[in-house]
Design an enzyme around this catalytic site. Structure first.
Site, PDB file in Angstrom:
ATOM      1  N   ASN A 106     -10.700  21.998  41.076  1.00 28.05           N
ATOM      2  CA  ASN A 106      -9.401  21.585  41.602  1.00 28.05           C
ATOM      3  C   ASN A 106      -9.624  21.124  43.035  1.00 28.05           C
ATOM      4  OD1 ASN A 106      -6.821  21.260  42.502  1.00 28.05           O
ATOM      5  ND2 ASN A 106      -6.289  23.426  42.459  1.00 28.05           N
ATOM      6  N   LYS A 112      -7.562  19.740  45.091  1.00 25.81           N
ATOM      7  CA  LYS A 112      -6.426  19.886  46.004  1.00 25.81           C
ATOM      8  C   LYS A 112      -6.268  18.583  46.802  1.00 25.81           C
ATOM      9  CE  LYS A 112      -7.345  24.775  45.786  1.00 25.81           C
ATOM     10  NZ  LYS A 112      -7.248  26.105  46.361  1.00 25.81           N
ATOM     11  N   HIS A 131       0.253  25.639  40.057  1.00 27.44           N
ATOM     12  CA  HIS A 131      -0.726  26.219  40.972  1.00 27.44           C
ATOM     13  C   HIS A 131       0.016  26.989  42.064  1.00 27.44           C
ATOM     14  CE1 HIS A 131      -3.839  26.620  43.997  1.00 27.44           C
ATOM     15  NE2 HIS A 131      -4.695  26.503  43.002  1.00 27.44           N
ATOM     16  N   GLU A 167      -0.356  27.167  45.121  1.00 26.88           N
ATOM     17  CA  GLU A 167      -0.014  26.385  46.327  1.00 26.88           C
ATOM     18  C   GLU A 167       1.245  25.564  46.099  1.00 26.88           C
ATOM     19  OE1 GLU A 167      -3.876  24.657  46.728  1.00 26.88           O
ATOM     20  OE2 GLU A 167      -4.662  26.635  47.284  1.00 26.88           O
ATOM     21  N   GLU A 206      -5.146  33.031  38.595  1.00 25.67           N
ATOM     22  CA  GLU A 206      -5.628  32.879  39.965  1.00 25.67           C
ATOM     23  C   GLU A 206      -4.887  33.850  40.893  1.00 25.67           C
ATOM     24  OE1 GLU A 206      -7.550  28.799  40.650  1.00 25.67           O
ATOM     25  OE2 GLU A 206      -5.421  28.553  41.027  1.00 25.67           O
ATOM     26  N   GLY A 221      -9.436  30.632  48.231  1.00 28.02           N
ATOM     27  CA  GLY A 221      -9.876  30.113  49.521  1.00 28.02           C
ATOM     28  C   GLY A 221     -10.160  31.185  50.556  1.00 28.02           C
ATOM     29  N   SER A 280     -12.110  31.695  44.713  1.00 27.10           N
ATOM     30  CA  SER A 280     -13.408  31.854  45.387  1.00 27.10           C
ATOM     31  C   SER A 280     -14.592  31.945  44.411  1.00 27.10           C
ATOM     32  CB  SER A 280     -13.393  33.069  46.324  1.00 27.10           C
ATOM     33  OG  SER A 280     -12.442  32.875  47.352  1.00 27.10           O
ATOM     34  N   GLY A 301     -12.016  25.795  43.368  1.00 23.96           N
ATOM     35  CA  GLY A 301     -11.589  24.976  44.495  1.00 23.96           C
ATOM     36  C   GLY A 301     -12.782  24.526  45.323  1.00 23.96           C
TER      37      GLY A 301
HETATM   38  P1  13P Z   1     -11.114  28.395  45.796  1.00 20.22           P
HETATM   39  O1  13P Z   1     -12.164  28.326  44.729  1.00 20.22           O
HETATM   40  O2  13P Z   1     -11.394  27.489  46.958  1.00 20.22           O
HETATM   41  O3  13P Z   1     -10.814  29.804  46.185  1.00 20.22           O
HETATM   42  O4  13P Z   1      -9.760  27.810  45.127  1.00 20.22           O
HETATM   43  C1  13P Z   1      -9.328  28.317  43.926  1.00 20.22           C
HETATM   44  C2  13P Z   1      -8.220  27.496  43.424  1.00 20.22           C
HETATM   45  O5  13P Z   1      -7.125  27.515  43.959  1.00 20.22           O
HETATM   46  C3  13P Z   1      -8.467  26.639  42.246  1.00 20.22           C
HETATM   47  O6  13P Z   1      -7.280  26.147  41.739  1.00 20.22           O
END
Ligand code: 13P
Length: 247
Positions: A9, A11, A91, A93, A163, A169, A209, A230
Site C-alpha cells: 500500500n 499511500k 484503511h 488512515e 491492521e 508506520g 510494520s 506500507g
Molecule cells: P506500514 O507497513 O508502513 O506500517 O503500513 C501498514 C499499512 O498501513 C498498510 O496498509
C-alpha cells in the site's frame, strides 16, 4: 488451500515516473509463491497497469456511487476502464483523516463487488482500543458492518486486512501470536455470518510494520494469508526481498 496475497500500500507516495521505475524493476521478480500487488495513488494506476504483467494493481479507495456531484472522487467504472480490478477499502488512515465510517466502507464494499471487482477491506483497532482490551469487539463491529448485505457467493472473493492502527508506520509490529489470534477471531466472525466453509476461503492479511525478514514466519500462522505492507513496499529492493524471503 488459500494462496497468500501480499499487497504494497503505497499511500500518498510515488510519482508516475517513480511508479514506472518500480514496476520495471520489480514485476519480473514476482514469483508464484503468492499473489503480489501494489496499491498506488490514482494518478499512477494506469502507468502501473500498463507495465505490470505479474503484479496486481489496486486502487487505495473509490466512491460508492457510480457518478455524480462528488468532487475529487473516483468511481469503480473509471478504475475498471483502465483494467484495475482491486480496491483497498476502509484503511484506518481513511477512517482517521477522511471521515470514512463503517457505513461508507459497507457501501463501497457492495459497490466494488457489484462491479465485479475485489475489495481488500481493512479493519483494526486504535492504540486506545487495544489498551482497553477491545481489539476483538472493534474488529467484529467493523467486519460485520463492512459485509452487511454482501451475498454469500461474494464473500469468498473478499480479502480482509487486519491492521492494528498502533502498528502502522510505528515500527511496532504485533507479534505473530497476536496477529494470528485476531485474524482467527475475524475468520470466526465471517464463519458466524456465512458459515465455516465460506470463511475458510476468505483470505485475511495482517498489516502494520511488516518487514521482509518477518514475512515468512508471519505467513506460517494458520489464519494469516498475506500482508498489507506500507513502508517496506516502497523500495524496489525491499519489495524484491519480500518475494525472495517467501521463496
Ligand atoms: P506500514 O507497513 O508502513 O506500517 O503500513 C501498514 C499499512 O498501513 C498498510 O496498509
Amino acid at each position: 488451500m488459500r494462496k497468500p496475497i501480499i499487497v504494497g500500500n503505497w499511500k500518498m507516495n510515488k510519482t508516475i515516473a517513480e511508479t514506472k521505475a518500480f514496476v520495471e524493476a520489480v514485476d519480473s521478480s514476482v514469483s508464484d509463491s503468492a499473489d503480489w500487488g501494489i496499491a498506488t495513488p490514482y494518478l499512477a494506476l494506469q502507468t502501473a497497469k500498463s507495465l505490470a504483467s505479474n503484479l496486481i494493481v489496486a486502487a487505495e479507495n473509490c466512491h460508492f456511487e457510480e457518478s455524480g456531484a462528488f468532487t475529487g472522487e473516483i468511481s469503480t467504472s473509471m478504475l475498471k476502464e483502465i483494467g484495475v480490478e482491486w480496491v483497498i477499502l476502509g484503511h484506518s488512515e481513511r477512517r482517521q483523516y477522511f471521515g470514512e465510517t463503517n457505513a461508507t466502507v459497507n457501501a463501497k464494499t457492495l459497490k466494488v463487488l457489484d462491479a465485479g471487482m475485489t475489495p481488500i477491506v481493512c479493519v483494526g483497532e486504535t492504540l486506545e482500543e487495544y489498551e482497553a482490551g477491545s481489539t476483538k469487539d472493534v474488529c467484529k463491529t467493523q467486519t460485520v458492518a463492512a459485509f452487511k448485505d454482501v451475498c454469500p457467493k461474494c464473500i469468498e472473493k473478499v480479502v480482509i486486512a487486519y491492521e492494528p492502527v498502533w502498528a502502522i508506520g510505528t515500527g511496532k509490529t504485533a507479534t505473530n501470536e497476536i496477529a494470528q489470534d485476531v485474524c482467527a477471531y475475524i475468520r470466526g466472525v465471517v464463519a458466524e455470518l456465512y458459515g465455516q466453509e465460506a470463511a475458510d476461503k476468505v483470505r485475511i492479511q495482517y498489516g502494520g510494520s511488516v518487514k521482509p525478514e518477518g514475512l515468512k514466519t508471519l505467513l506460517e500462522q494458520p489464519d494469516i494469508d498475506g500482508a498489507l505492507v506500507g513502508g517496506a513496499s516502497l523500495l524496489e529492493d525491499s519489495y524484491i526481498a519480500m518475494i525472495e524471503n517467501l521463496g
